[in-house]
Write a protein that holds these residues in place. Structure first.
Motif, PDB file in Angstrom:
ATOM      1  N   TYR A   1     -22.309   9.772  30.638  1.00 54.33           N
ATOM      2  CA  TYR A   1     -20.951  11.187  29.853  1.00 54.33           C
ATOM      3  C   TYR A   1     -20.031  10.348  28.443  1.00 54.33           C
ATOM      4  CZ  TYR A   1     -21.794  11.745  34.618  1.00 54.33           C
ATOM      5  OH  TYR A   1     -22.926  11.858  36.048  1.00 54.33           O
TER       6      TYR A   1
ATOM      7  N   GLY B   1     -16.610  10.974  26.931  1.00 56.77           N
ATOM      8  CA  GLY B   1     -15.449  11.651  27.487  1.00 56.77           C
ATOM      9  C   GLY B   1     -14.264  12.154  26.193  1.00 56.77           C
TER      10      GLY B   1
ATOM     11  N   SER C   1     -12.076  16.668  28.618  1.00 57.93           N
ATOM     12  CA  SER C   1     -13.538  17.199  29.257  1.00 57.93           C
ATOM     13  C   SER C   1     -14.219  16.039  29.058  1.00 57.93           C
ATOM     14  CB  SER C   1     -13.612  18.615  29.048  1.00 57.93           C
ATOM     15  OG  SER C   1     -14.561  18.256  27.680  1.00 57.93           O
ATOM     16  N   VAL C   2     -15.006  15.845  30.089  1.00 57.72           N
ATOM     17  CA  VAL C   2     -16.425  15.462  29.705  1.00 57.72           C
ATOM     18  C   VAL C   2     -17.864  15.940  29.960  1.00 57.72           C
ATOM     19  CG1 VAL C   2     -17.737  13.489  31.167  1.00 57.72           C
ATOM     20  CG2 VAL C   2     -15.343  12.966  31.198  1.00 57.72           C
TER      21      VAL C   2
ATOM     22  N   SER D   1     -11.763   1.150  28.814  1.00 64.53           N
ATOM     23  CA  SER D   1     -12.592   1.867  30.133  1.00 64.53           C
ATOM     24  C   SER D   1     -11.932   0.220  31.076  1.00 64.53           C
ATOM     25  CB  SER D   1     -14.212   1.325  30.227  1.00 64.53           C
ATOM     26  OG  SER D   1     -14.549   2.379  28.932  1.00 64.53           O
TER      27      SER D   1
ATOM     28  N   THR E   1     -15.341  10.473  36.275  1.00 67.45           N
ATOM     29  CA  THR E   1     -14.676  11.867  35.204  1.00 67.45           C
ATOM     30  C   THR E   1     -13.618  11.641  34.664  1.00 67.45           C
ATOM     31  OG1 THR E   1     -15.691  13.187  36.758  1.00 67.45           O
ATOM     32  CG2 THR E   1     -14.547  14.143  35.351  1.00 67.45           C
TER      33      THR E   1
ATOM     34  N   ASP F   1     -13.591   8.398  32.106  1.00 68.92           N
ATOM     35  CA  ASP F   1     -14.250   8.355  31.131  1.00 68.92           C
ATOM     36  C   ASP F   1     -13.425   9.026  29.391  1.00 68.92           C
ATOM     37  OD1 ASP F   1     -16.541   7.406  30.664  1.00 68.92           O
ATOM     38  OD2 ASP F   1     -17.713   8.990  31.927  1.00 68.92           O
ATOM     39  N   LYS F   2     -12.256  10.186  30.504  1.00 63.19           N
ATOM     40  CA  LYS F   2     -11.654  11.245  30.010  1.00 63.19           C
ATOM     41  C   LYS F   2     -10.110  10.410  29.011  1.00 63.19           C
ATOM     42  CE  LYS F   2     -11.218  14.638  33.003  1.00 63.19           C
ATOM     43  NZ  LYS F   2     -10.623  16.020  33.203  1.00 63.19           N
TER      44      LYS F   2
END
Length: 169
Positions: free
Chosen positions: A33, A35, A50-51, A123, A142, A145-146
């Motif tokens: 993903y 982010g 968003s991701v 992170s 989710t 990551d954002k």
């Protein structure tokens, strides 16, 4: 896409902000993903956006998504989280460089400037904040990551804007 040093991006941003435009997009690039976070118009506050799912097969789609965001949000550059380390060729560092190079090769982001910013602990910091919430793993990933992308932008804004201001004085 053109790489620039963080301080040069901020010098340009300070000039652009006199005209009232020019936001930054933060990217936290992972194996699966990406982010995204966006700065406010004054580039002082970052918000989660968003991701995106990251696959080699959808790089052109991602570039089109970035084109839309550039237009919608008046973006002038990307701040890409990069795990700076004494060993420059760690797997995480390599995959960030590959992602940026793949985006560049699409040719859809010509004229956009980007720079790398140290994201080694973003992170992990978000992960520690989320742990007590006991969220579902997918929802937690989710959010992680954002908000890691938010951390990248906030760290850059807090550090480089003061450096840029000092250089201009």
């Amino acid at each position: 896409m053109k790489y620039v040093k963080p301080i040069n991006l901020f010098h340009d941003l300070l000039k652009t902000n006199n005209l009232g435009q020019g936001r930054l997009l933060g990217l936290d690039v992972g194996h699966k993903y990406v982010g995204l976070a966006v700065s406010d118009p004054s580039n002082k506050i970052a918000s989660p956006l968003s991701v995106l799912v990251r696959k080699q097969s959808n790089i052109c789609l991602m570039a089109k998504d970035f084109q839309s965001l550039i237009s919608e949000l008046s973006l002038i550059g990307f701040i890409v989280g990069y795990p700076f380390d004494n060993q420059r060729n760690t797997p995480d560092a390599v995959q960030v460089k590959v992602f940026v190079e793949d985006l560049r090769k699409t040719g859809k982001l010509e004229g956009l400037r980007y720079t790398y910013w140290d994201e080694r602990f973003t992170s992990k910091s978000v992960e520690l904040l989320l742990k007590p919430l006991n969220l579902h793993p997918v929802h937690s990933k989710t959010i992680l990551d954002k908000f890691a992308a938010v951390g990248i932008l906030q760290d850059l804004s807090g550090t480089s804007s003061s450096k840029a201001a000092a250089d201009l004085a």
